[in-house]
Design an enzyme around this catalytic site. Structure first.
Site, PDB file in Angstrom:
ATOM      1  N   GLY A 187      -3.619   4.810  -0.960  1.00 37.45           N
ATOM      2  CA  GLY A 187      -2.218   4.510  -0.705  1.00 37.45           C
ATOM      3  C   GLY A 187      -1.647   3.691  -1.849  1.00 37.45           C
ATOM      4  O   GLY A 187      -0.903   4.176  -2.698  1.00 37.45           O
ATOM      5  N   ARG A 188      -2.065   2.414  -1.900  1.00 36.63           N
ATOM      6  CA  ARG A 188      -1.501   1.469  -2.872  1.00 36.63           C
ATOM      7  C   ARG A 188      -1.588   1.977  -4.310  1.00 36.63           C
ATOM      8  O   ARG A 188      -0.604   1.915  -5.052  1.00 36.63           O
ATOM      9  CB  ARG A 188      -2.252   0.133  -2.765  1.00 36.63           C
ATOM     10  CG  ARG A 188      -1.590  -1.008  -3.502  1.00 36.63           C
ATOM     11  CD  ARG A 188      -2.465  -2.270  -3.459  1.00 36.63           C
ATOM     12  NE  ARG A 188      -2.702  -2.752  -2.114  1.00 36.63           N
ATOM     13  CZ  ARG A 188      -1.923  -3.613  -1.453  1.00 36.63           C
ATOM     14  NH1 ARG A 188      -0.856  -4.097  -2.037  1.00 36.63           N
ATOM     15  NH2 ARG A 188      -2.224  -3.998  -0.225  1.00 36.63           N
ATOM     16  N   CYS A 212      15.605 -19.283   4.576  1.00 42.29           N
ATOM     17  CA  CYS A 212      15.480 -20.717   4.834  1.00 42.29           C
ATOM     18  C   CYS A 212      14.053 -21.052   5.210  1.00 42.29           C
ATOM     19  O   CYS A 212      13.779 -21.544   6.307  1.00 42.29           O
ATOM     20  CB  CYS A 212      16.433 -21.113   5.954  1.00 42.29           C
ATOM     21  SG  CYS A 212      18.115 -20.625   5.602  1.00 42.29           S
TER      22      CYS A 212
HETATM   23  C1  LIG Z   1      -4.800   1.426   4.654  1.00 39.70           C
HETATM   24  C2  LIG Z   1      -5.743   2.532   4.687  1.00 39.70           C
HETATM   25  C3  LIG Z   1      -5.868   3.389   3.583  1.00 39.70           C
HETATM   26  C4  LIG Z   1      -5.145   3.168   2.280  1.00 39.70           C
HETATM   27  O1  LIG Z   1      -5.587   2.010   1.656  1.00 39.70           O
HETATM   28  P1  LIG Z   1      -5.033   1.614   0.199  1.00 39.70           P
HETATM   29  O2  LIG Z   1      -5.616   0.259  -0.035  1.00 39.70           O
HETATM   30  O3  LIG Z   1      -3.551   1.593   0.292  1.00 39.70           O
HETATM   31  O4  LIG Z   1      -5.525   2.630  -0.759  1.00 39.70           O
HETATM   32  C5  LIG Z   1      -6.703   4.466   3.702  1.00 39.70           C
HETATM   33  N1  LIG Z   1      -7.393   4.701   4.856  1.00 39.70           N
HETATM   34  C6  LIG Z   1      -7.309   3.888   5.913  1.00 39.70           C
HETATM   35  C7  LIG Z   1      -8.087   4.190   7.129  1.00 39.70           C
HETATM   36  C8  LIG Z   1      -6.487   2.782   5.873  1.00 39.70           C
HETATM   37  O5  LIG Z   1      -6.420   1.968   6.941  1.00 39.70           O
END
Ligand SMILES: *Cc1c(COP(=O)(O)O)cnc(C)c1O
Length: 376
Positions: free
Chosen positions: A244-245, A310
């Site tokens: 993802g990231r 705040c």
């Molecule tokens: C969050 C998650 C991902 C993605 O993780 P990244 O650190 O964003 O690459 C993949 N698989 C599962 C099961 C997750 O919970």
């Protein structure tokens, strides 16, 4: 104004560089021949981002009924894997009506509830005792199952002919560099392949998760996808990953302007329009968000960049060197494409929402964006 000075009409604004993102994902997938790449939607489920990634990835991983419905609507024909702990009865039912292609089963209870609903292709999520040095986050806790519980699931499966065991899912840590990630994948494979074969799974699938490192102190660095891809190709079964990231972090910017600059009790603050209710990443990760001062270019001074909330926690970057700022100057926070807008507490204090733009934007690797430099 410099090369960044595209007219954004108003601040704050998120800018997503879709052409840049597309080149990035294309390069990632090219480095992973034979490995299936599913994008983890929770990093950033923006429809434009999903549509940009879709032609290049093999599928999308979702972690809730909401994400499942959203991805099915945005990308109707994209393969989807549905994971996450605590799936409700409604979510499991939705996974059947929306035909999620794979369900990552988290417990024997979930297996039984899913088995009662009709046919499904499943992966059992494993929580294996692997060794992962320097992980930013190890996924201990309620995720997955121990080996004995997996054995128990395998016995239960005999009573659910609707359910087809396809493989094992294991997302065990995050923030890892390629050699350590590879070590993890090999440890998972070593246990899972013989176990799956002993359960009669002929063509096993291993989903070895996401968690590829993104280094906010080095905006120009990238996970070594070449090394990772080459290493994964040595595992003799179908491998799937779900980053993802590391896919979307680099192609989002949060751009905003300075409202006020002041010194109190010896510390200088630049107060920016917006705040961490739009970009929560530096607070959750405990880092200084990388940025570029787009308009200011005077001598550098130590400043703490804060938002309008705040609360003393509303800090983007603390005591960092910035060209001297005045009201109206514009700051672009980089690496704001993942776990940024969508994890933030938007409604706190009821400030206006940011604008969103989808356009080419200079890559931080090619621009002078850099890790914040702490004041001496
Ligand atoms: C969050 C998650 C991902 C993605 O993780 P990244 O650190 O964003 O690459 C993949 N698989 C599962 C099961 C997750 O919970």
């Amino acid at each position: 104004m410099n090369e960044f000075a595209l007219n954004l009409d108003r601040y704050p604004a998120y800018v997503y560089d879709l052409p840049g993102l597309e080149s990035h994902v294309r390069a990632i997938c090219a480095a992973l021949p034979g490995t299936e790449v599913y994008y983890a939607a929770k990093a950033n489920p923006d429809p434009e981002i999903l549509r940009t990634l879709a032609p290049h990835v093999d599928g999308v991983e979702v972690s809730s009924g909401g994400e499942l419905a959203h991805v099915r609507e945005t990308l109707p024909s994209m393969p989807v894997a549905f994971g996450g702990p605590g799936k409700t009865a409604d979510e499991l039912a939705l996974s059947r009506t929306l035909k999620a292609d794979r369900i990552h089963v988290e417990s024997p209870n979930e297996l039984a509830r899913l088995g009662a609903l009709g046919p499904a292709d499943i992966l059992l999520r494993a929580n294996l005792p692997v060794h992962a040095p320097n992980a930013a986050l190890t996924m201990g806790g309620p995720f997955g199952m121990d080996e004995d519980t997996l054995d128990h699931c395998a016995r239960l499966l005999a009573g659910y002919p609707n359910l087809t065991l396809r493989g094992v899912h294991a997302h065990l840590a995050s923030g890892l560099e390629a050699p350590v990630m590879l070590g993890l994948a090999h440890q998972i494979a070593e246990w899972a392949i013989p176990w799956l074969r002993s359960q009669g799974v002929d063509d096993p699938e291993l989903n070895v998760g996401g968690g590829m490192a993104v280094d906010y102190t080095a905006p120009e660095s990238r996970f070594d996808w070449q090394t990772y891809g080459a290493g994964l190709s040595r595992i003799p079964v179908k491998i799937r990953i779900e980053p993802g990231r590391a896919m979307t972090a680099y192609h989002g910017w949060y751009v905003t302007d300075v409202l006020d600059v002041k010194t109190t009790r010896g510390e200088t603050y630049a107060i920016l329009r917006g705040g961490t209710h739009h970009l929560r990443t530096p607070v959750t990760k405990g880092h200084d968000q990388p940025f570029k001062a787009l308009t200011a270019n005077g001598p550098e001074r130590p400043v703490t960049l804060v938002g309008q909330l705040c609360t003393p926690k509303d800090v983007f970057a603390r005591d960092v060197l910035v060209p001297s700022l005045a009201p109206g100057d514009v700051i672009a926070f980089t690496m704001a494409g993942a776990y940024a807008w969508n994890i933030s507490h938007h409604d706190f204090l009821m400030h206006p929402k940011p604008a969103f733009h989808y356009r080419r934007w200079p890559d931080p690797a090619q621009s002078a964006a850099r890790a914040p430099v702490p004041a001496p």
